[in-house]
Design an enzyme around this catalytic site. Sequence first.
Site, short mmCIF file in Angstrom:
data_model
loop_
_atom_site.label_atom_id
_atom_site.label_comp_id
_atom_site.label_asym_id
_atom_site.label_seq_id
_atom_site.Cartn_x
_atom_site.Cartn_y
_atom_site.Cartn_z
N SER A 1 2.19 -2.92 8.77
CA SER A 1 2.07 -4.29 8.22
C SER A 1 2.40 -4.28 6.73
CB SER A 1 0.67 -4.86 8.46
OG SER A 1 -0.32 -4.17 7.69
N SER B 1 0.86 -1.20 0.00
CA SER B 1 0.00 0.00 0.00
C SER B 1 0.88 1.24 0.00
CB SER B 1 -0.86 0.00 1.27
OG SER B 1 -1.43 1.28 1.46
N TYR C 1 -1.67 -0.67 10.29
CA TYR C 1 -1.96 -1.05 8.90
C TYR C 1 -0.74 -0.71 8.02
CZ TYR C 1 -3.98 -1.04 4.20
OH TYR C 1 -4.20 -1.27 2.85
#
Length: 248
Positions: A158, A141, A155
Amino acid sequence: MRFKDKVVLITGAAQGIGEATAIAFARERARVALADLNLDGVLQVKEKIDKIGGETLALKVDISNPAMVNEMMKKTVDHFGRLDILVNNAGIIARGIIEDVTDEMLDKVLSVNFKGVFYCCRAAVPIMKKQKYGKIVNVSSITAKRGDNTTAPCYGASKGAILTLTRSLARQLGPFGINVNAVAPHAIDTPMMKYWDEKKRKAVIESLPVRRMGKPEDVAHAILFLSSDEAGFITGETLNLNGGYLMD
Ligand code: NAD
């Protein structure tokens, strides 16, 4: 037909980016194992691919469970005879500031988004090594690169771990004919992004040079490229898919 008869395993294939990627591979005549926590969802994707004449296998998996991951890998190889491409796409989002992140939430996010990808790679590598051929694409991401102030910090962390894993595996596995790359999407219109209201979507679109949200197919096409033999000299790389928002 770059992928004729290639065997692809995609996690998180029930919707969004995973679904679009599965359909894109099937259109290029790959044989596709569709894995997800949501079995009904993958069965619906399977039906869509059946209609275009594709060959698929639907599998239920929780990637945070290593025994289920090993079973998924075994079923794929038992069914198709090999595994050429692994797309580690399944993931979950979490929101909030660090003070809101409970131990349970932290464990869950790391277990799915990082450990899940690790388990899938660990199960796939011996198969690919034996074949002296493999392509792994990990879905990270933009938050891994620049951080974010609305998703929970675990998030982004990770997703950052996935980028480091990608580079380490690329170094370890290159000599075995295995390429390992990642994509770093942002603002892709999928069920995961439903929590953005109209105001947020508008603001995000304004911030992107291409002035539109990304489509799941935009990510799928990049994943197919990184999985192809044309990309054989690319490994350990992370491809930005963000409409020009972050250029690095
Ligand atoms: P999505 O929520 O639409 O789809 C995710 C899929 O993963 C779902 O089908 C879900 O059932 C499955 N899944 C979740 N936990 C699982 C588990 N433990 N085991 C197996 N399957 C599980 O999301 P999406 O937007 O299509 O995102 C796909 C990937 O792209 C995710 O890893 C996400 O973090 C990443 N990503 C998306 C965006 C975006 O803008 N949509 C941006 C950056 C990164």
